[in-house]
Design an enzyme around this catalytic site. Structure first.
Site, mmCIF file in Angstrom:
data_model
loop_
_atom_site.group_PDB
_atom_site.id
_atom_site.type_symbol
_atom_site.label_atom_id
_atom_site.label_comp_id
_atom_site.label_asym_id
_atom_site.label_seq_id
_atom_site.Cartn_x
_atom_site.Cartn_y
_atom_site.Cartn_z
ATOM 1 N N GLY A 1 12.986 -40.041 12.194
ATOM 2 C CA GLY A 1 12.499 -41.266 11.626
ATOM 3 C C GLY A 1 12.085 -41.460 10.142
ATOM 4 O O GLY A 1 11.292 -42.237 10.132
ATOM 5 N N LYS B 1 13.786 -42.695 7.697
ATOM 6 C CA LYS B 1 14.235 -44.043 7.152
ATOM 7 C C LYS B 1 13.626 -45.048 8.021
ATOM 8 O O LYS B 1 13.185 -46.162 7.555
ATOM 9 C CB LYS B 1 15.774 -44.171 7.081
ATOM 10 C CG LYS B 1 16.454 -43.223 6.343
ATOM 11 C CD LYS B 1 18.074 -43.405 6.469
ATOM 12 C CE LYS B 1 18.685 -42.288 5.519
ATOM 13 N NZ LYS B 1 18.866 -40.961 5.739
ATOM 14 N N CYS C 1 24.727 -38.807 5.188
ATOM 15 C CA CYS C 1 24.722 -38.080 4.051
ATOM 16 C C CYS C 1 25.958 -37.152 4.024
ATOM 17 O O CYS C 1 25.630 -36.095 3.984
ATOM 18 C CB CYS C 1 23.350 -37.317 4.520
ATOM 19 S SG CYS C 1 23.507 -36.505 6.090
ATOM 20 N N CYS D 1 20.329 -45.209 14.683
ATOM 21 C CA CYS D 1 20.264 -43.426 14.904
ATOM 22 C C CYS D 1 19.257 -43.202 14.012
ATOM 23 O O CYS D 1 19.237 -42.410 12.972
ATOM 24 C CB CYS D 1 21.647 -43.028 14.125
ATOM 25 S SG CYS D 1 23.099 -43.830 14.822
#
Length: 453
Positions: free
Chosen positions: A260, A262, A380, A256
């Site tokens: 971008g 991560k 998160c 997922c």
């Protein structure tokens, strides 16, 4: 600008207001009150992200100077962070129905009542002074939490005696964290360069690649940013990439990927070797990754827009990956310092909808992992229903997976978590009042090696 970068920019406003408040603050003009009222009339409808609505407002409002924009932005974020106590003070007046009066209440709370001259206040002097006589510290703990009741109740139950500290931390602005792109620079070099430009910068306490800024400069126009030496990324988010711990030459998937953030961190840890697939169902959001990966100097990233988590392009890669990251869609309750409007836009019905998606996404992504491979589930969010409960339900159905201790995974990379974080083992849990980062959750799962008969 990515969503994460917008969040960082949004988070910058609070500290400026605090500095100005302590120094007495500016005189607030009638223009600022009027325009802030107009902005709040839109933002308090809560029908879209506040940063997007603010950007549109400023784009269409050319008469405002930079100082006026700064004060108005400060006050919008202050209002969203303190909407519960502002509504309590103004009762029975509804803030969204009296945006100009709400604007004055917010400005008076930030800069003091004396910052508003009588000509600006006009006929609202009486109502305003009556409202300000109600002190927020006299409200109930629920009102002072600045949260909707359903979220207040859940977090109170989860965090117990620590809940008040968590609630206080979520009223504050977030720090500006950077991730050094190890393909192009070293952390010490970047800190030295920032210091030369008068920017106060410190190494992040946990992430080996992170820098925390004590001021909020406009970095995106600087050469150090344009050259791809740094990227804006919260320290907790950087550690999620470390949980994946990708190796050079491996097949890795960011299931997922979003904009971008991560993915870029994973690519740097892989030293731009191997193959790094970035999947997402939002093609527009994913398209923003291409210029970012070029700036970062990454050549191993393959962005792929998929229709659903069961897309045929996903099925073709079943059992192929050494590492898979599932940065699942979530409530975003860990980011309320940066997105204060989200607390008022999220509800339990939306939480339930997202929760079902999380289980489906984790199920689909798990099929991509090869025997002996690693699967990392992350959000998160601060809510256990999106975190521990999702992982526990998955493990109950998949005996071929077992959980690793996230603390050990990070310790082997030189990352020493504080004791409050270690207490959540085997899970990785960050909370603003404990770690100073956004709220993050991570679980490291390993697919057991298949025994040959």
């Amino acid at each position: 600008m990515s969503k994460e970068e917008r969040r960082k920019k949004a988070g910058a406003h609070h500290s400026v207001a605090e500095r100005q408040s302590r120094s007495g603050g500016p005189r607030v003009t009638g223009l600022i009150v009027d325009e802030l009222g107009k902005a709040l009339a839109t933002v308090l409808k809560l029908d879209g992200p506040a940063d997007v609505l603010m950007s549109r407002f400023f784009r269409l409002n050319h008469k405002l100077g930079s100082r006026d924009r700064s004060i108005i932005a400060e006050a919008i974020f202050f209002t969203l962070r303190h909407l519960s106590t502002i509504a309590w003070q103004m009762k029975p007046i509804v803030p969204a129905r009296a945006p100009r009066l709400t604007a004055m209440v917010a400005l008076a709370r930030i800069y003091g009542r004396d910052a508003l001259d009588e000509r600006t206040v006009g006929n609202d002097a009486g109502p305003l002074d009556n409202i300000l006589r109600s002190k927020p510290e006299n409200a109930t703990p629920f009102v002072q939490s600045e949260l909707p009741y359903w979220l207040y109740e859940r977090l109170n139950e989860q965090f117990g005696d620590e809940a008040p500290a968590l609630f206080e931390s979520m009223k504050e602005g977030a720090p500006l964290d950077l991730r050094v792109n190890l393909l192009k620079a070293k952390r010490e070099e970047v800190i030295a360069e920032l210091t030369e430009h008068g920017v106060q910068a410190l190494p992040t306490p946990m992430s080996p690649d992170g820098i925390r800024l004590l001021t909020k400069p406009g970095l995106t126009s600087w050469p150090i940013y344009r050259e791809g030496k740094i990227d804006v990324q919260d320290e907790g988010s950087q550690l999620i990439a470390r949980l994946v711990q990708p190796k050079r030459g491996e097949m890795v998937c960011d299931f997922c990927a979003g904009a971008g953030g991560k993915t870029l961190a994973l690519g740097a840890l892989m030293r731009s070797t191997g193959r790094l697939y970035a999947f997402d169902v939002n093609e527009k959001r994913l398209s923003g990754l291409t210029p970012r990966m070029r700036r970062a100097g990454l050549s191993n990233v393959h962005p792929i827009a998929i229709k659903t988590e069961r897309d045929t392009r996903v099925k073709r890669l079943t059992g192929k990956f050494d590492r898979v990251l599932v940065d699942a869609p979530c409530s975003g309750t860990g980011t309320l310092r940066r997105n204060p409007d989200l607390r008022w836009r999220m509800n339990e019905e939306e939480l339930a909808r997202i929760n079902s998606i999380q289980a489906n996404v984790l199920e689909s992504a798990s099929r991509l992992v090869k025997s002996g491979g690693r699967l990392v589930y992350a959000t998160c969010s601060l809510l256990e229903v999106e975190n521990q409960r999702v992982v526990e339900a998955f493990l109950s159905k998949h005996p071929e997976y077992e959980i690793m201790d996230a603390t050990d995974v990070l310790a082997k990379q030189g990352v020493n978590l504080p004791e409050c974080a270690k207490a959540h083992a085997p899970y990785f849990v960050m909370a603003p009042h404990q770690s100073g980062t956004d709220g993050f959750f991570g679980a490291v799962l390993v697919k057991k090696e298949m025994r040959q008969s």
